[in-house]
Each structure stands twice: as C-alpha cells, then as structure tokens.
Scaffold this motif. Structure first.
Motif, PDB file in Angstrom:
ATOM      1  N   ILE A 153       0.829  -1.205   0.000  1.00 59.65           N
ATOM      2  CA  ILE A 153       0.000   0.000   0.000  1.00 59.65           C
ATOM      3  C   ILE A 153       0.865   1.257   0.000  1.00 59.65           C
ATOM      4  CG2 ILE A 153      -1.569   1.353   1.463  1.00 59.65           C
ATOM      5  CD1 ILE A 153      -2.977  -1.272   2.148  1.00 59.65           C
ATOM      6  N   LEU A 154       1.890   1.269   0.830  1.00 62.11           N
ATOM      7  CA  LEU A 154       2.754   2.445   0.890  1.00 62.11           C
ATOM      8  C   LEU A 154       3.477   2.674  -0.433  1.00 62.11           C
ATOM      9  CD1 LEU A 154       4.295   2.177   4.474  1.00 62.11           C
ATOM     10  CD2 LEU A 154       2.283   3.452   3.713  1.00 62.11           C
ATOM     11  N   ALA A 155       3.860   1.596  -1.095  1.00 70.21           N
ATOM     12  CA  ALA A 155       4.535   1.735  -2.389  1.00 70.21           C
ATOM     13  C   ALA A 155       3.601   2.365  -3.419  1.00 70.21           C
ATOM     14  CB  ALA A 155       5.020   0.372  -2.878  1.00 70.21           C
ATOM     15  N   MET A 156       2.346   1.920  -3.434  1.00 73.61           N
ATOM     16  CA  MET A 156       1.395   2.486  -4.394  1.00 73.61           C
ATOM     17  C   MET A 156       1.083   3.944  -4.062  1.00 73.61           C
ATOM     18  SD  MET A 156      -2.387   1.109  -5.560  1.00 73.61           S
ATOM     19  CE  MET A 156      -1.686  -0.363  -6.309  1.00 73.61           C
ATOM     20  N   LEU A 157       0.920   4.255  -2.778  1.00 69.58           N
ATOM     21  CA  LEU A 157       0.670   5.637  -2.383  1.00 69.58           C
ATOM     22  C   LEU A 157       1.841   6.538  -2.757  1.00 69.58           C
ATOM     23  CD1 LEU A 157      -0.962   5.181   1.143  1.00 69.58           C
ATOM     24  CD2 LEU A 157      -2.102   5.964  -0.936  1.00 69.58           C
ATOM     25  N   SER A 158       3.052   6.025  -2.605  1.00 64.78           N
ATOM     26  CA  SER A 158       4.246   6.825  -2.914  1.00 64.78           C
ATOM     27  C   SER A 158       4.335   7.155  -4.397  1.00 64.78           C
ATOM     28  CB  SER A 158       5.502   6.073  -2.470  1.00 64.78           C
ATOM     29  OG  SER A 158       5.523   5.878  -1.079  1.00 64.78           O
ATOM     30  N   GLN A 159       3.826   6.261  -5.229  1.00 62.93           N
ATOM     31  CA  GLN A 159       3.926   6.444  -6.679  1.00 62.93           C
ATOM     32  C   GLN A 159       2.771   7.259  -7.253  1.00 62.93           C
ATOM     33  OE1 GLN A 159       4.114   2.414  -8.066  1.00 62.93           O
ATOM     34  NE2 GLN A 159       6.048   1.993  -6.997  1.00 62.93           N
ATOM     35  N   ALA A 160       1.689   7.411  -6.495  1.00 61.00           N
ATOM     36  CA  ALA A 160       0.496   8.089  -7.012  1.00 61.00           C
ATOM     37  C   ALA A 160       0.756   9.581  -7.193  1.00 61.00           C
ATOM     38  CB  ALA A 160      -0.674   7.871  -6.053  1.00 61.00           C
ATOM     39  N   GLN A 161       0.155  10.135  -8.244  1.00 57.19           N
ATOM     40  CA  GLN A 161       0.288  11.560  -8.536  1.00 57.19           C
ATOM     41  C   GLN A 161      -1.060  12.139  -8.927  1.00 57.19           C
ATOM     42  OE1 GLN A 161       2.997  13.439  -8.187  1.00 57.19           O
ATOM     43  NE2 GLN A 161       4.267  11.703  -7.536  1.00 57.19           N
ATOM     44  N   PRO A 162      -1.411  13.316  -8.389  1.00 56.74           N
ATOM     45  CA  PRO A 162      -2.660  13.975  -8.786  1.00 56.74           C
ATOM     46  C   PRO A 162      -2.445  14.774 -10.070  1.00 56.74           C
ATOM     47  CG  PRO A 162      -1.593  15.215  -7.028  1.00 56.74           C
ATOM     48  CD  PRO A 162      -0.704  14.037  -7.322  1.00 56.74           C
ATOM     49  N   THR A 163      -3.098  14.374 -11.149  1.00 53.55           N
ATOM     50  CA  THR A 163      -2.716  14.937 -12.445  1.00 53.55           C
ATOM     51  C   THR A 163      -3.857  15.439 -13.327  1.00 53.55           C
ATOM     52  OG1 THR A 163      -2.737  12.708 -13.400  1.00 53.55           O
ATOM     53  CG2 THR A 163      -0.616  13.552 -12.599  1.00 53.55           C
ATOM     54  N   GLY A 164      -5.116  15.102 -13.065  1.00 52.46           N
ATOM     55  CA  GLY A 164      -6.145  15.481 -14.028  1.00 52.46           C
ATOM     56  C   GLY A 164      -7.516  15.594 -13.418  1.00 52.46           C
ATOM     57  N   PRO A 165      -8.556  15.615 -14.259  1.00 52.14           N
ATOM     58  CA  PRO A 165      -9.935  15.656 -13.763  1.00 52.14           C
ATOM     59  C   PRO A 165     -10.314  14.362 -13.064  1.00 52.14           C
ATOM     60  CG  PRO A 165      -9.913  15.346 -16.142  1.00 52.14           C
ATOM     61  CD  PRO A 165      -8.495  15.621 -15.732  1.00 52.14           C
ATOM     62  N   THR A 166     -11.418  14.407 -12.329  1.00 54.48           N
ATOM     63  CA  THR A 166     -11.817  13.244 -11.552  1.00 54.48           C
ATOM     64  C   THR A 166     -13.296  12.951 -11.737  1.00 54.48           C
ATOM     65  OG1 THR A 166     -11.654  12.232  -9.348  1.00 54.48           O
ATOM     66  CG2 THR A 166     -12.431  14.493  -9.443  1.00 54.48           C
ATOM     67  N   GLU A 167     -13.681  11.723 -11.442  1.00 54.20           N
ATOM     68  CA  GLU A 167     -15.083  11.291 -11.465  1.00 54.20           C
ATOM     69  C   GLU A 167     -15.339  10.512 -10.176  1.00 54.20           C
ATOM     70  OE1 GLU A 167     -17.522  11.900 -13.375  1.00 54.20           O
ATOM     71  OE2 GLU A 167     -16.683  12.647 -15.263  1.00 54.20           O
ATOM     72  N   ILE A 168     -15.593  11.230  -9.089  1.00 54.57           N
ATOM     73  CA  ILE A 168     -15.721  10.597  -7.778  1.00 54.57           C
ATOM     74  C   ILE A 168     -16.910   9.646  -7.742  1.00 54.57           C
ATOM     75  CG2 ILE A 168     -16.023  10.992  -5.309  1.00 54.57           C
ATOM     76  CD1 ILE A 168     -14.768  13.786  -5.747  1.00 54.57           C
ATOM     77  N   ALA A 169     -18.074  10.121  -8.150  1.00 55.82           N
ATOM     78  CA  ALA A 169     -19.290   9.313  -8.046  1.00 55.82           C
ATOM     79  C   ALA A 169     -19.180   8.033  -8.870  1.00 55.82           C
ATOM     80  CB  ALA A 169     -20.497  10.132  -8.495  1.00 55.82           C
ATOM     81  N   LYS A 170     -18.723   8.159 -10.107  1.00 59.06           N
ATOM     82  CA  LYS A 170     -18.615   6.981 -10.971  1.00 59.06           C
ATOM     83  C   LYS A 170     -17.670   5.951 -10.369  1.00 59.06           C
ATOM     84  CE  LYS A 170     -19.754   9.190 -15.380  1.00 59.06           C
ATOM     85  NZ  LYS A 170     -19.275   9.565 -16.731  1.00 59.06           N
ATOM     86  N   ASN A 171     -16.599   6.415  -9.753  1.00 54.40           N
ATOM     87  CA  ASN A 171     -15.634   5.473  -9.188  1.00 54.40           C
ATOM     88  C   ASN A 171     -16.130   4.847  -7.887  1.00 54.40           C
ATOM     89  OD1 ASN A 171     -13.208   5.330 -10.964  1.00 54.40           O
ATOM     90  ND2 ASN A 171     -13.327   7.551 -10.737  1.00 54.40           N
ATOM     91  N   LEU A 172     -16.979   5.528  -7.151  1.00 52.92           N
ATOM     92  CA  LEU A 172     -17.606   4.893  -5.995  1.00 52.92           C
ATOM     93  C   LEU A 172     -18.537   3.769  -6.455  1.00 52.92           C
ATOM     94  CD1 LEU A 172     -18.431   7.926  -3.642  1.00 52.92           C
ATOM     95  CD2 LEU A 172     -16.526   6.309  -3.487  1.00 52.92           C
ATOM     96  N   HIS A 173     -19.218   3.978  -7.563  1.00 61.05           N
ATOM     97  CA  HIS A 173     -20.049   2.907  -8.121  1.00 61.05           C
ATOM     98  C   HIS A 173     -19.178   1.757  -8.620  1.00 61.05           C
ATOM     99  CE1 HIS A 173     -24.154   4.509  -8.009  1.00 61.05           C
ATOM    100  NE2 HIS A 173     -23.603   5.712  -8.162  1.00 61.05           N
ATOM    101  N   ARG A 174     -18.042   2.068  -9.239  1.00 60.57           N
ATOM    102  CA  ARG A 174     -17.130   1.010  -9.690  1.00 60.57           C
ATOM    103  C   ARG A 174     -16.603   0.218  -8.493  1.00 60.57           C
ATOM    104  NH1 ARG A 174     -14.778   5.418 -13.463  1.00 60.57           N
ATOM    105  NH2 ARG A 174     -15.807   4.962 -15.452  1.00 60.57           N
ATOM    106  N   TYR A 175     -16.292   0.933  -7.414  1.00 59.06           N
ATOM    107  CA  TYR A 175     -15.844   0.247  -6.203  1.00 59.06           C
ATOM    108  C   TYR A 175     -16.906  -0.740  -5.726  1.00 59.06           C
ATOM    109  CZ  TYR A 175     -15.063  -0.653  -1.287  1.00 59.06           C
ATOM    110  OH  TYR A 175     -14.919  -1.290  -0.088  1.00 59.06           O
TER     111      TYR A 175
END
Length: 299
Positions: A153-175
């Motif tokens: 988990i820490l490795a993935m968090l370390s590599q993540a970058q905030p870079t563009g637009p988002t779709e929060i609702a759609k991704n909660l449904h995907r989850y």
C-alpha cells in the motif's frame, strides 16, 4: 501526550520526514501515546485484540494480565469480532496538488493520513486495500491483513500523482461493483465537483451495507481565504483562470464553502456515514479519532 510524540501529529513536522513508512509510524505512535488523555483511554490496550467486559460475557474470558495493568476488565476478542475490512480510496484529481502556504499539499496530507490508517489496520490484523482514481480507477490492491500488505500500500501511495480531472461518483459505483463484501470505505478527496452525484453514490454504498468515512481535505487557504487585493483564481477542474477582488468575494466564498460542507454533512448524517472536515493545517489525530469512533461503533 509527550511533546516528542505530539510533534509528529503536526503536518509541518511530518513534512520533514522523507519516507512514507516512517511518516505513518510516527503519526500512529504519536497518536497512540496521547490516547490516555482522550475519551479513548485504554484503547492502546484493546487496540488489536481486546474489548471491554460487558454484560453477557463469560467471566472466564477476562484477561487478568490486562486487568493488572489497567484496573479495568477486558476480554479477548474473537477473530470474527475483530476483523473489519477497509478500503482506502484516494482521489487523484489535479486540484488535490494545491497548496498556498502549508507544508503539505492536500494530496500529500491525504497520503500521510491514508498511510497511517493502513498502518493501524495492519497492526490490528484487519484486511485493508487501496484504490486510486481520477476519471477511472488507476490502480488497486485487494484487501489483505498480512504484514507485507502495508509495504504494498505504501509503495502504491508513494507512486500516485494527482494529475487530471476526476469522477468521484462513478468510481464509488465502480468500487461497489468490485467489492461485494461489506467493508469500511475511507474516501480522501477535496470533493471539488458537483455534490449531488457523490451524495447519491454515498447513499448507494450505505444501502449496500458498507460503512463510509469521507475525509474532506481542503487546503487551509481554501477554508479561511487569507487573500487580499486582486488575486488570480483558477477553477479547480477546468483550469480556467479569473481575476477577482478578494475583499469583494470573501464573504460569498466562505459561505459557499460552509454550504458545501453542510450539504455533505447533512446527507452523510441522514444515511449513517461519517463526514470529517479537515484542512492541511490540522493535526492528523482529528481524523484518526474519527476512524476509532467508527471502529468502536461496529463492535
């Protein structure tokens, strides 16, 4: 709480710790050392494997060694009682990279908080997973409780970058489509998008049996609007820039932020979800107490 432990709960101090694993460790250890002075007194004892003795428990299950240390009755939790499956959902929206004068961006603050929660859950032998998303899910780790999970988990968090637009609702449904078993969903986002679809998605998660904690992370400047004179503002998702007189819009702006948070808080309360207001100047223990409140409410 000792000052040496307390200082690692301050974002401006944790910023100087380079490694994410050490940030998580320092935040959690600083937090746990202060629980004796909080309503969670004794939780460091029952943190991983104990709960308070209550009516209906068999006195044979009392852990007398813990009683000798705390002068309180605790019983060992059974595996079925202790496990709570958690998923950390991290918003990779470009707006999360914003900072005005704080040491950590909204994204860095969220990463530290998510790392600390992962550290706590693995310590408790709770399965924990991670999803990062913008317009779609970018990466995911299924929930597991083994010790190596923290490193993943820490490795993935370390590599993540905030870079563009988002779709929060759609991704909660995907989850919800990906994770059918009931879990504790912990969302980290500035929620700078239309609220109604997100609120509908939160309702959907609750109706599906998931517990939900929304960590609403804003920059300190977004909450308090410390600007003066003519300032350049940028629309967080579209990138459009406008010039405004700070004094002329301050009252309306602050009211809009208050209204947004009130809308989310009211909606979350109505379905039994938790909404945690944070900004990047706040100590991390405010969020960790909310996690413990949710955890204790489940057992």
């Amino acid at each position: 709480m000792t000052s040496s432990a307390e200082r690692y709960l301050k974002p401006e101090v944790i910023r100087n710790v380079a490694r994410l694993d050490l940030r998580a460790k320092f935040i959690v250890e600083g937090f746990l050392s202060g629980l004796h002075a909080s309503p969670f007194h004794g939780f460091s004892v029952e943190f991983s494997e104990h709960r308070r003795f209550s009516d209906g428990d068999d006195p044979k299950d009392i852990d007398w060694l813990v009683y000798a240390k705390t002068d309180r009755y605790y019983v060992k939790k059974y595996q079925a009682e202790t496990n709570i499956t958690g998923y950390l959902l991290m918003d990779l929206s470009e707006s999360m990279a914003y900072t005005y004068r704080q040491e950590l961006t909204k994204f860095e603050y969220s990463i530290c908080l998510a790392a600390a929660l992962a550290y706590m859950m693995v310590h408790q032998q709770d399965p924990v997973g991670l999803m990062t998303f913008d317009e779609t899910i970018r990466a995911s780790i299924p929930a597991k409780s083994k010790r190596s999970q923290l490193g993943n988990i820490l490795a993935m968090l370390s590599q993540a970058q905030p870079t563009g637009p988002t779709e929060i609702a759609k991704n909660l449904h995907r989850y919800a489509a990906m994770v059918r078993n009931k879990s504790l969903v912990m969302l980290f986002s500035d929620l700078l998008t239309e609220p109604e679809p997100v609120i509908d998605a939160i309702r959907m998660l609750r109706y599906a049996g998931h517990d939900v904690i929304i960590f609403h992370v804003l920059d300190e400047a977004e909450v308090h609007f410390p600007f003066s004179g003519i300032v350049d503002l940028r629309e967080p998702e579209s990138g459009e820039k406008i010039m405004v007189d700070a004094a002329g819009i301050r009252e309306d702006y602050l009211q809009a932020v208050s209204d947004l948070r009130s809308q989310y808080k009211k909606a979350c309360l109505s379905v039994g979800a938790d909404f945690v207001e944070l900004d990047t100047s706040m100590r991390f223990d405010k969020a960790l107490v909310e996690y413990l409140s949710q955890r204790q409410a489940r057992f």
